[in-house]
Design an enzyme around this catalytic site. Structure first.
Site, PDB file in Angstrom:
ATOM      1  N   ARG A  49       0.886  -0.793  -0.029  1.00  0.00           N
ATOM      2  CA  ARG A  49       0.226   0.165  -0.094  1.00  0.00           C
ATOM      3  C   ARG A  49       0.591   1.291   0.308  1.00  0.00           C
ATOM      4  NH1 ARG A  49      -1.798   1.572   4.801  1.00  0.00           N
ATOM      5  NH2 ARG A  49      -1.040  -0.145   5.045  1.00  0.00           N
ATOM      6  N   TYR A 102     -17.094  15.799 -16.503  1.00  0.00           N
ATOM      7  CA  TYR A 102     -17.859  14.974 -16.585  1.00  0.00           C
ATOM      8  C   TYR A 102     -18.660  14.134 -14.742  1.00  0.00           C
ATOM      9  CZ  TYR A 102     -16.682   9.593 -14.907  1.00  0.00           C
ATOM     10  OH  TYR A 102     -17.380   8.389 -14.554  1.00  0.00           O
ATOM     11  N   ASP A 174      -7.944  18.374 -15.228  1.00  0.00           N
ATOM     12  CA  ASP A 174      -8.876  16.592 -15.750  1.00  0.00           C
ATOM     13  C   ASP A 174      -7.461  17.051 -17.071  1.00  0.00           C
ATOM     14  OD1 ASP A 174      -9.212  14.855 -16.248  1.00  0.00           O
ATOM     15  OD2 ASP A 174     -10.609  14.820 -15.016  1.00  0.00           O
ATOM     16  N   LYS A 199      -8.041   5.600 -19.428  1.00  0.00           N
ATOM     17  CA  LYS A 199      -8.450   6.355 -20.808  1.00  0.00           C
ATOM     18  C   LYS A 199      -6.785   6.298 -21.946  1.00  0.00           C
ATOM     19  CE  LYS A 199     -12.514   6.869 -19.417  1.00  0.00           C
ATOM     20  NZ  LYS A 199     -12.227   7.028 -17.613  1.00  0.00           N
TER      21      LYS A 199
END
Length: 380
Positions: A49, A102, A174, A199
């Site tokens: 982690r 978005y 973004d 993406k």
């Protein structure tokens, strides 16, 4: 020596394996690391982690491509956004974002952070006077998405950064639609860049992920702590797949962009189409700004159908090469109906997408096949 983008995309963070000479570094598929005595971490790794060499390679690579000093990878784009916002916001803070972001980003802030005590305001980011009015003194975050999703609005990053900083805000961009190959917001004055690496960076529709990059030391320290404390990190296989995708980012985005440009030009004036939203068209209101701050116009475009919702729904259900699916940025072309798919969560708000809008993620197939597929679907 400064190398070309394509060279960096292939080599940064990808030193061949020292033990075997493997050109592609191995996937460190492990949850923990042996210590050489208590606190004797090898390479700084203790528990997955907190860090993993495969994840480190991805974080190093994405930071380099954005011109940043710090990169952080996450299990999804929204996990990255959530971690960033937890790190830089406190109850009572104000967030200003565009009215065409978005839907998932708006949902995150509106339904998770607003109940926590955050104030959310949306405005037209292409109208600088409207932004100045919305970004009141004390605004904590100005959230920018350009090109926007799904109406392909182009916002002037440098001008917005100046407005945001004058009010004391952290300016977040973004950069998912453009990718680092086409646009580098930090060089234009932004403080933080976020990506859905699912993406264009991943590029093959086979991995979920997100990234946050910055050169601001204070922000980086906070994001790094929250990444470790909250734990929404990218797993090693996901990180490895994303790095693999990034190696071909430049050549893919070139093809995405040229295909999208050809489709946009071919569909302008089609009797069934009211408007084509693509910044590569000279008639797009943000064309000049896009040409100035981007290296190309990308693979995303949207269409407004003259026949309203029935025509839009018929189109998305009539293509053969374009696949009806959410997401974007993969090698295959996708078609979607935002008002009931990617942006269903903003129905009834000022971000509601007109029901005659169809969104295209243009892939890298043969352009004649893509154009032909859309024309046959429009003529059905």
């Amino acid at each position: 020596m400064s190398h070309d983008f394509s060279t960096r995309a292939i080599h940064v963070g990808q030193t061949p394996d020292a033990a075997t000479g493997a050109v592609i570094p191995p996937i460190y598929q492990t949850s923990t690391f042996v210590q050489d005595g208590i606190g004797g971490f090898r390479g700084g790794y203790e528990y997955a982690r907190g860090g993993n060499p495969t994840r480190t390679s991805l974080e190093t690579l994405v930071a380099d491509l954005e011109g940043a000093t710090h990169g952080f990878s996450f299990a999804s784009g929204l996990a990255g956004e959530d971690t960033l916002l937890r790190a830089i916001l406190e109850p009572g803070a104000r967030v200003v974002m565009g009215n065409d972001v978005y839907g998932g980003t708006h949902r995150l802030v509106n339904r998770v952070f607003v109940p926590w005590g955050i104030e959310l305001a949306t405005t037209e980011l292409t109208d600088l006077d409207a932004v100045r009015a919305a970004v009141t003194p004390g605004t904590a975050v100005l959230w920018v998405e350009t090109p926007s999703n799904p109406l392909m609005k182009i916002s002037d990053i440098a001008a917005l950064a100046e407005i945001g900083h004058a009010a004391g805000a952290i300016v977040v961009v973004d950069n998912t639609f453009a990718s680092p190959y086409l646009q580098n917001p930090l060089a234009l004055g932004a403080d933080v860049v976020v990506h859905s690496t699912t993406k264009y960076l991943g590029g093959h529709s086979d991995v979920l992920g997100g990234a946050v990059v910055t050169s601001n030391e204070e922000i980086a320290e906070k994001v790094g702590f929250h990444q470790f404390a909250v734990g929404a990190v990218a797993g090693p296989m996901d990180a490895w797949l994303t790095v693999r995708g990034i190696k071909t980012l430049a050549v893919r985005v070139e093809r995405h962009s040229s295909n999208a440009q050809a489709i946009a030009e071919r569909l302008v004036g089609h009797p069934s189409i009211e408007r084509v939203y693509y910044p590569g068209l000279a008639g797009h209101p943000g064309h000049e700004i896009a040409a100035r701050q981007m290296r190309g116009f990308g693979g995303m475009l949207s269409l407004a159908l003259r026949g309203g919702a029935p025509a839009a729904r018929k189109l998305v259900e009539s293509t053969d090469v374009f696949l009806l699916a959410e997401s974007l940025g993969g090698v295959e072309s996708l078609i979607g109906y935002p008002s009931e798919m990617t942006h269903a969560s903003v129905l009834g708000t000022e971000l509601e997408v007109p029901d005659n809008i169809v969104r295209l993620s243009v892939g890298i197939e043969g352009v004649d096949d893509l154009v032909g597929d859309l024309l046959q679907a429009l003529d059905r």
